[in-house]
Design a protein around this motif. Structure first.
Motif, PDB file in Angstrom:
ATOM      1  N   THR A 224       0.834  -1.197   0.000  1.00  0.00           N
ATOM      2  CA  THR A 224       0.000   0.000   0.000  1.00  0.00           C
ATOM      3  C   THR A 224       0.874   1.255   0.000  1.00  0.00           C
ATOM      4  N   ARG A 225       1.937   1.262   0.808  1.00  0.00           N
ATOM      5  CA  ARG A 225       2.877   2.396   0.809  1.00  0.00           C
ATOM      6  C   ARG A 225       3.519   2.559  -0.559  1.00  0.00           C
ATOM      7  N   GLU A 226       3.936   1.455  -1.161  1.00  0.00           N
ATOM      8  CA  GLU A 226       4.585   1.494  -2.472  1.00  0.00           C
ATOM      9  C   GLU A 226       3.619   1.924  -3.569  1.00  0.00           C
ATOM     10  N   ASN A 227       2.332   1.761  -3.320  1.00  0.00           N
ATOM     11  CA  ASN A 227       1.296   2.089  -4.296  1.00  0.00           C
ATOM     12  C   ASN A 227       0.697   3.470  -4.010  1.00  0.00           C
ATOM     13  N   ASN A 228       1.501   4.349  -3.411  1.00  0.00           N
ATOM     14  CA  ASN A 228       1.098   5.727  -3.107  1.00  0.00           C
ATOM     15  C   ASN A 228      -0.153   5.819  -2.244  1.00  0.00           C
ATOM     16  N   GLY A 229      -0.290   4.860  -1.314  1.00  0.00           N
ATOM     17  CA  GLY A 229      -1.389   4.899  -0.359  1.00  0.00           C
ATOM     18  C   GLY A 229      -2.676   4.259  -0.841  1.00  0.00           C
ATOM     19  N   ILE A 230      -2.699   3.794  -2.075  1.00  0.00           N
ATOM     20  CA  ILE A 230      -3.883   3.104  -2.588  1.00  0.00           C
ATOM     21  C   ILE A 230      -3.833   1.657  -2.096  1.00  0.00           C
ATOM     22  N   ARG A 231      -4.880   1.249  -1.394  1.00  0.00           N
ATOM     23  CA  ARG A 231      -4.906  -0.052  -0.729  1.00  0.00           C
ATOM     24  C   ARG A 231      -4.668  -1.201  -1.703  1.00  0.00           C
ATOM     25  N   VAL A 232      -3.788  -2.104  -1.323  1.00  0.00           N
ATOM     26  CA  VAL A 232      -3.529  -3.336  -2.056  1.00  0.00           C
ATOM     27  C   VAL A 232      -4.052  -4.463  -1.175  1.00  0.00           C
ATOM     28  N   TYR A 233      -4.759  -5.406  -1.764  1.00  0.00           N
ATOM     29  CA  TYR A 233      -5.343  -6.484  -0.976  1.00  0.00           C
ATOM     30  C   TYR A 233      -5.081  -7.831  -1.648  1.00  0.00           C
ATOM     31  N   GLU A 234      -5.284  -8.895  -0.884  1.00  0.00           N
ATOM     32  CA  GLU A 234      -5.087 -10.243  -1.389  1.00  0.00           C
ATOM     33  C   GLU A 234      -6.321 -10.669  -2.175  1.00  0.00           C
ATOM     34  N   GLN A 235      -6.118 -11.142  -3.394  1.00  0.00           N
ATOM     35  CA  GLN A 235      -7.233 -11.608  -4.216  1.00  0.00           C
ATOM     36  C   GLN A 235      -7.465 -13.098  -4.043  1.00  0.00           C
ATOM     37  N   LYS A 236      -6.377 -13.854  -3.929  1.00  0.00           N
ATOM     38  CA  LYS A 236      -6.494 -15.285  -3.663  1.00  0.00           C
ATOM     39  C   LYS A 236      -5.153 -15.808  -3.177  1.00  0.00           C
ATOM     40  N   ALA A 237      -5.180 -17.006  -2.641  1.00  0.00           N
ATOM     41  CA  ALA A 237      -3.961 -17.662  -2.165  1.00  0.00           C
ATOM     42  C   ALA A 237      -4.029 -19.136  -2.555  1.00  0.00           C
ATOM     43  N   TYR A 238      -2.880 -19.703  -2.835  1.00  0.00           N
ATOM     44  CA  TYR A 238      -2.812 -21.125  -3.167  1.00  0.00           C
ATOM     45  C   TYR A 238      -1.441 -21.652  -2.775  1.00  0.00           C
ATOM     46  N   LYS A 239      -1.306 -22.979  -2.730  1.00  0.00           N
ATOM     47  CA  LYS A 239      -0.016 -23.603  -2.430  1.00  0.00           C
ATOM     48  C   LYS A 239       0.808 -23.666  -3.706  1.00  0.00           C
ATOM     49  N   GLY A 240       2.030 -23.166  -3.613  1.00  0.00           N
ATOM     50  CA  GLY A 240       2.930 -23.181  -4.759  1.00  0.00           C
ATOM     51  C   GLY A 240       3.595 -24.536  -4.940  1.00  0.00           C
ATOM     52  N   ASP A 241       4.479 -24.626  -5.922  1.00  0.00           N
ATOM     53  CA  ASP A 241       5.171 -25.877  -6.237  1.00  0.00           C
ATOM     54  C   ASP A 241       5.995 -26.407  -5.071  1.00  0.00           C
ATOM     55  N   LYS A 242       6.550 -25.510  -4.289  1.00  0.00           N
ATOM     56  CA  LYS A 242       7.406 -25.909  -3.167  1.00  0.00           C
ATOM     57  C   LYS A 242       6.613 -26.079  -1.871  1.00  0.00           C
ATOM     58  N   GLY A 243       5.277 -26.019  -1.963  1.00  0.00           N
ATOM     59  CA  GLY A 243       4.441 -26.179  -0.782  1.00  0.00           C
ATOM     60  C   GLY A 243       4.246 -24.906   0.016  1.00  0.00           C
ATOM     61  N   LYS A 244       4.814 -23.818  -0.463  1.00  0.00           N
ATOM     62  CA  LYS A 244       4.672 -22.516   0.206  1.00  0.00           C
ATOM     63  C   LYS A 244       3.416 -21.819  -0.285  1.00  0.00           C
ATOM     64  N   GLU A 245       2.813 -21.033   0.588  1.00  0.00           N
ATOM     65  CA  GLU A 245       1.637 -20.250   0.238  1.00  0.00           C
ATOM     66  C   GLU A 245       2.029 -19.138  -0.733  1.00  0.00           C
ATOM     67  N   VAL A 246       1.273 -19.006  -1.813  1.00  0.00           N
ATOM     68  CA  VAL A 246       1.469 -17.940  -2.795  1.00  0.00           C
ATOM     69  C   VAL A 246       0.258 -17.024  -2.709  1.00  0.00           C
ATOM     70  N   HIS A 247       0.499 -15.723  -2.570  1.00  0.00           N
ATOM     71  CA  HIS A 247      -0.561 -14.736  -2.414  1.00  0.00           C
ATOM     72  C   HIS A 247      -0.646 -13.882  -3.680  1.00  0.00           C
ATOM     73  N   VAL A 248      -1.797 -13.937  -4.339  1.00  0.00           N
ATOM     74  CA  VAL A 248      -2.043 -13.120  -5.527  1.00  0.00           C
ATOM     75  C   VAL A 248      -2.664 -11.820  -5.036  1.00  0.00           C
ATOM     76  N   MET A 249      -1.991 -10.708  -5.324  1.00  0.00           N
ATOM     77  CA  MET A 249      -2.416  -9.419  -4.795  1.00  0.00           C
ATOM     78  C   MET A 249      -3.073  -8.567  -5.879  1.00  0.00           C
ATOM     79  N   SER A 250      -3.817  -7.560  -5.441  1.00  0.00           N
ATOM     80  CA  SER A 250      -4.561  -6.702  -6.363  1.00  0.00           C
ATOM     81  C   SER A 250      -3.664  -5.821  -7.231  1.00  0.00           C
ATOM     82  N   ASN A 251      -2.376  -5.770  -6.941  1.00  0.00           N
ATOM     83  CA  ASN A 251      -1.459  -5.001  -7.783  1.00  0.00           C
ATOM     84  C   ASN A 251      -0.982  -5.801  -8.995  1.00  0.00           C
TER      85      ASN A 251
END
Length: 71
Positions: free
Chosen positions: A29-56
């Motif tokens: 949000t700071r990097e986006n000049n104060g315009i809120r960035v939010y999580e659109q979805k999340a899924y498990k990546g290839d390595k088993g880590k959570e991947v967060h798809v953001m609105s940016n």
């Protein structure tokens, strides 16, 4: 003007922020000049880590050292 009153930089790098969703959202949000960035979805990546798809339009995950990176 005295150099004592001049701030060098407020820059912070992605890999420097804590490995929490709230910290990531605040950073993006700071990097986006104060315009809120939010999580659109999340899924498990290839390595088993959570991947967060953001609105940016980018996806983020943490590495083995708990540092954020762009997928």
């Amino acid at each position: 003007m005295s150099q004592a009153f001049v701030k060098e930089s407020d820059e912070q790098w992605l890999h420097e922020i804590p490995p929490t969703m709230q910290a990531l959202i605040n950073y993006l949000t700071r990097e986006n000049n104060g315009i809120r960035v939010y999580e659109q979805k999340a899924y498990k990546g290839d390595k088993g880590k959570e991947v967060h798809v953001m609105s940016n339009g980018l996806s983020y995950s943490t590495d083995d050292d708990s540092k954020w990176y762009i997928v």
